[in-house]
Design an enzyme around this catalytic site. Sequence first.
Site, PDB file in Angstrom:
ATOM      1  N   GLU A 121     -17.209  10.059  45.382  1.00 51.12           N
ATOM      2  CA  GLU A 121     -18.173   9.355  44.539  1.00 51.12           C
ATOM      3  C   GLU A 121     -19.564   9.347  45.178  1.00 51.12           C
ATOM      4  O   GLU A 121     -20.574   9.525  44.493  1.00 51.12           O
ATOM      5  CB  GLU A 121     -17.713   7.908  44.268  1.00 51.12           C
ATOM      6  CG  GLU A 121     -16.400   7.793  43.502  1.00 51.12           C
ATOM      7  CD  GLU A 121     -16.495   8.217  42.040  1.00 51.12           C
ATOM      8  OE1 GLU A 121     -17.601   8.510  41.552  1.00 51.12           O
ATOM      9  OE2 GLU A 121     -15.441   8.270  41.375  1.00 51.12           O
ATOM     10  N   ARG A 125     -22.539  11.367  43.138  1.00 54.49           N
ATOM     11  CA  ARG A 125     -23.591  10.529  42.538  1.00 54.49           C
ATOM     12  C   ARG A 125     -24.818  10.452  43.442  1.00 54.49           C
ATOM     13  O   ARG A 125     -25.934  10.742  43.001  1.00 54.49           O
ATOM     14  CB  ARG A 125     -23.066   9.123  42.271  1.00 54.49           C
ATOM     15  CG  ARG A 125     -21.860   9.137  41.339  1.00 54.49           C
ATOM     16  CD  ARG A 125     -21.507   7.756  40.858  1.00 54.49           C
ATOM     17  NE  ARG A 125     -20.122   7.729  40.405  1.00 54.49           N
ATOM     18  CZ  ARG A 125     -19.645   6.912  39.482  1.00 54.49           C
ATOM     19  NH1 ARG A 125     -20.424   6.041  38.912  1.00 54.49           N
ATOM     20  NH2 ARG A 125     -18.375   6.953  39.135  1.00 54.49           N
ATOM     21  N   ASP A 266      -9.542  17.971  37.837  1.00 48.58           N
ATOM     22  CA  ASP A 266     -10.686  18.470  37.055  1.00 48.58           C
ATOM     23  C   ASP A 266     -11.821  19.215  37.778  1.00 48.58           C
ATOM     24  O   ASP A 266     -11.978  20.425  37.647  1.00 48.58           O
ATOM     25  CB  ASP A 266     -11.274  17.347  36.173  1.00 48.58           C
ATOM     26  CG  ASP A 266     -11.533  16.022  36.907  1.00 48.58           C
ATOM     27  OD1 ASP A 266     -11.411  15.988  38.132  1.00 48.58           O
ATOM     28  OD2 ASP A 266     -11.866  15.032  36.224  1.00 48.58           O
ATOM     29  N   GLU A 400     -17.620  13.588  29.093  1.00 47.35           N
ATOM     30  CA  GLU A 400     -17.033  14.942  29.087  1.00 47.35           C
ATOM     31  C   GLU A 400     -17.106  15.648  27.733  1.00 47.35           C
ATOM     32  O   GLU A 400     -17.281  16.869  27.668  1.00 47.35           O
ATOM     33  CB  GLU A 400     -15.581  14.894  29.582  1.00 47.35           C
ATOM     34  CG  GLU A 400     -15.424  14.553  31.059  1.00 47.35           C
ATOM     35  CD  GLU A 400     -15.648  13.073  31.385  1.00 47.35           C
ATOM     36  OE1 GLU A 400     -15.577  12.239  30.455  1.00 47.35           O
ATOM     37  OE2 GLU A 400     -15.898  12.759  32.567  1.00 47.35           O
TER      38      GLU A 400
END
Length: 500
Positions: A121, A125, A266, A400
Amino acid sequence: RETRAPFRFDYERFRRSLRHPVRGGRSGEDPETRARRMKIKEMMKFAWDNYKQYALGKNELRPLSKNGHIGNMFGGLRGATVIDALDTLYIMELEEEFQEAKQWVEKSFDLNVNGEASLFEVNIRYVGGLLATYYLTGEEVFKSKALELGEKLLPAFNTPTGIPRGGSLFSPCSGMSWSWGWASAGSSILAEFGTLHLEFLHLSQLSGNPVFAEKASNPSLAFRGVMNIRRVLSRVEKPQGLYPNFLSPVTGSWVQHHVSIGGLGDSFYEYLIKSWLMSDKKDSEAKKMYDDALEAIEKHLVKKSAGGLTYIAEWRGGILDHKMGHLACFSGGMIALGAEHGPEERRQRHMELAAEITSTCHESYARSDTKLGPEAFRFDAGSEATATRLSERYYILRPEVVESYMYLWRLTHQPKYRHWGWEVVQALEKHCRVEAGFSGIRDVYTTTPTHDNMQQSFFLAETLKYLYLLFCEDDVLSLEDWVFNTEAHPLPINHTDFRA
Ligand code: DMJ
């Protein structure tokens, strides 16, 4: 400490290597497209203004209670929404708001913090957001913060295999790493250790320090960079060519056989094809890994429902779970992006697959009462692209589906993708906009939904950015110059044919 020759990244030369301007209006476009883009810009301003008013410096805005949320993902780091919003504000030419965000970074963004942070994360980000903003603006503060933060993440790589653990323990003087025990029982997650490559290569390029990409030349430093992750993955046996989601950072073997192109898997696949694109198509190892993985996915996971909807199932030790998560809907865009560069027969097949998956994801929105999609939808027991469990009916402002609309629009120019994107804008306005920002909803199947009181930072980084780009000309953040990291932060393609 390693001693290295002083290094300076030539920003002006980099800007000259771009083939297109990064932002700005274009003449001659139709007024409706412009008006829709302006509406999305207004939504971004509304989301930012409310965050600034009620939660500046916290990680997210709670738009119903009008306060801030800190959470435990970023290990003492603050301002996730500021960092995630920076490049979107810049691209949308929200100049004043961009300056407000920049000022917060200059004056209040503190990296000397304590706490347990998720490596993934923080990387996607914070490091991604800072790097993208540096490349877009040339402002040194973003580069230096990105590099400083990158160094703090390195201890996570200090494992027997060099496969990083899930987290880094920030403390002003020492670095340690740990795994999210609750999520993975000590193992590392494919989508986490497989989603570092783009950012870490840029950290090496900007600092002149190879440590982020490759092993440090000083043997007293144990870290092996992201290139080593591929080496470990190429050695380990893959069941039917598929990559399971959990790997032990101690032994380098799979911990269990769950395969998913949605959550946990993913962005590993996404970073393979994007690594190849970012290298100006030189990183053939990444391309081969992507091609092989997609072939196995096509063979074992791609299915068609009784009603004719194509979807990608999950795989648990050989047994299929006929479920697609909202997260898996990014794959329409990814497969289209990868299809662009293959031989004609494969190109056509993959473009069709990408369009079919995107259409299925659109169905998951169209079949709900709010016209927003659930967290997961299933194809079993008579259900087709709908959530069958109460716990999967929520929508948390995820990007998405609109991400895939944006790629499919850019690559095909079929008007339906803009129509579908506009449907999402209207649904967001109707069901997620509240007095002080945007909120997720707990049930997409009721037109009087309950709000979850959370404006996720990825709504500003991704959802609004992809919607805006859907209504822009193709040369705004052109796919010829940029790849988007998995949080939609644009990183430049390393044009190898450029002459200064
Ligand atoms: C984002 O942080 C990124 O897109 C990540 O890859 C997956 N989850 C969220 C958005 O849904």
